[in-house]
Scaffold this active site. Sequence first.
Site, mmCIF file in Angstrom:
data_model
loop_
_atom_site.group_PDB
_atom_site.id
_atom_site.type_symbol
_atom_site.label_atom_id
_atom_site.label_comp_id
_atom_site.label_asym_id
_atom_site.label_seq_id
_atom_site.Cartn_x
_atom_site.Cartn_y
_atom_site.Cartn_z
ATOM 1 N N LYS A 63 3.975 -5.240 -4.414
ATOM 2 C CA LYS A 63 3.980 -5.500 -5.854
ATOM 3 C C LYS A 63 5.350 -5.941 -6.352
ATOM 4 O O LYS A 63 5.458 -6.559 -7.393
ATOM 5 C CB LYS A 63 3.452 -4.295 -6.606
ATOM 6 C CG LYS A 63 1.973 -4.075 -6.272
ATOM 7 C CD LYS A 63 1.302 -3.049 -7.117
ATOM 8 C CE LYS A 63 -0.201 -3.042 -6.890
ATOM 9 N NZ LYS A 63 -0.585 -2.412 -5.597
HETATM 10 C C1 LIG Z 1 -1.870 -2.395 -5.127
HETATM 11 C C2 LIG Z 1 -1.972 -2.200 -3.680
HETATM 12 C C3 LIG Z 1 -3.057 -2.715 -2.949
HETATM 13 C C4 LIG Z 1 -4.203 -3.428 -3.601
HETATM 14 O O1 LIG Z 1 -3.805 -4.663 -4.148
HETATM 15 P P1 LIG Z 1 -4.739 -5.405 -5.216
HETATM 16 O O2 LIG Z 1 -3.966 -6.610 -5.610
HETATM 17 O O3 LIG Z 1 -4.925 -4.458 -6.344
HETATM 18 O O4 LIG Z 1 -6.004 -5.728 -4.547
HETATM 19 C C5 LIG Z 1 -3.031 -2.557 -1.567
HETATM 20 N N1 LIG Z 1 -2.040 -1.899 -0.946
HETATM 21 C C6 LIG Z 1 -0.994 -1.380 -1.613
HETATM 22 C C7 LIG Z 1 0.064 -0.653 -0.862
HETATM 23 C C8 LIG Z 1 -0.918 -1.522 -2.996
HETATM 24 O O5 LIG Z 1 0.128 -1.012 -3.658
#
Ligand SMILES: *Cc1c(COP(=O)(O)O)cnc(C)c1O
Length: 463
Positions: A112
């Site tokens: 993210k």
């Molecule tokens: C947010 C997250 C996901 C899922 O991602 P999306 O974009 O919501 O599908 C998967 N793995 C981790 C470690 C995350 O922080």
Amino acid sequence: MKYVSTRGSAPVLSFEEAMLTGLARDGGLYVPETIPTMTPADIAALAGQPYEEVAFRVMKPFIGDAFTDEEFSDIIARAYAGFDHAARAPMVQLGANHFLLELFHGPTLAFKDFAMQLIGQMFEAALKRRGDRVTIVGATSGDTGSAAIEAFRGLDAVDVFILFPDGRVSEVQRRQMTTPDDANVHALALHGDFDDCQARLKDMFNHFEFRDGVKLAGVNSINWARVLAQVVYYFTSATALGAPHREVSFTVPTGNFGDIFAGYIAKRMGLPIKRLVIATNQNDILHRTMLSGAYTKAGVSPSISPSMDIQVSSNFERALFDAYGRDGAAVAQQMQDLQAGGGFTISQGAIDRLRELFDSGRASEEETTATIRAMYESTGEIMCPHTAVAVKVAQEHLAGDVPMITLSTAHPAKFPDAVEAAIGIRPGLPKHMADLYERPERMRQVANDLTAIETLIKEQIAT
Ligand SMILES: *Cc1c(COP(=O)(O)O)cnc(C)c1O
């Protein structure tokens, strides 16, 4: 470049407006009116370029005149300067034709950061120019919140409030949200699960008096600018493995469908992606939907991959919008059915279109743990449980000569209990956050109640 809502009845916006707005006023999500494409020659020219250069070329057509070329280059440079790997998104090999794309070298150790660091810099540049300020409210299952706080802490034009489900995020995730001591950072522990956090956030956006009063802005994965930032690493990884001269496939651990939707955009832009594989944990609404064509909510059961513990996958709406031939009224109807009856059935035409590109699979808790162990034994790689979910599903979709790239979404040290339970090794935090467990925490408890949350936010920004 103009942006339209997936529900067809919100104002058409510029990139900058869509970024600052988040959720559309008709409840929909913003998407580009048209998807810009790159020629095979354009794509071939990306191979071997620095991450920042690829980011500029891939994203530039989407941002229109929001920033000059020079401003945009500076924004990108600042966004990724805090990453601790020169390649930003390096790859390692797991098997003959199976690669792991490491997306956890940012400041909060999850993918993210790629989007949030960029969005922080873009908000700051845009708000400074406008002489404006905003209140950012985000809902998190753990990683979005820490990434948002890290990206916006200390900025003058922004207050940031993060709603997280009390007791349902890992200790590292919680501490990353509660230990920054900047006055503009507010971590709110909500008495409920992630879907409650996300639902209250949507309520705030639909409560126009509050929304306009505090100048609410959203940075959840519904924000188009976040999806856009994530398109970039599909290009860097695919070209490293031979695109555009060779097709590649991706497996993506999925919760809110943001990361995998970025892969869909890359495909629409011309990147030769053969299959996009949706990998879910036991909270498998997306996998069930792909199998049955019916999107039906069930309760959330907490798992060892908590960032995917959700039952309403917001960004799926963007994929539906295209699957329905960009018919906003059809999407609005389905979302109404979801709200009223807990589910909807996708038309045959639309589900067929989704199945043309997307595959899916799920991993149980036991399979996730077994995969962490098996991968450690066969490759020496220590992986987080989200990554392990995807690796398990990817192995079921390996296809001969098409390389499979599995997205590794978090550093194993973010989820040390699950990793230790699998292999008996407790992964350590990187140097820059080695004292995380000693830093004092700061957070507020809040009921799962819209008025209570809004009151708290108004009080905090007034002081
Ligand atoms: C947010 C997250 C996901 C899922 O991602 P999306 O974009 O919501 O599908 C998967 N793995 C981790 C470690 C995350 O922080």
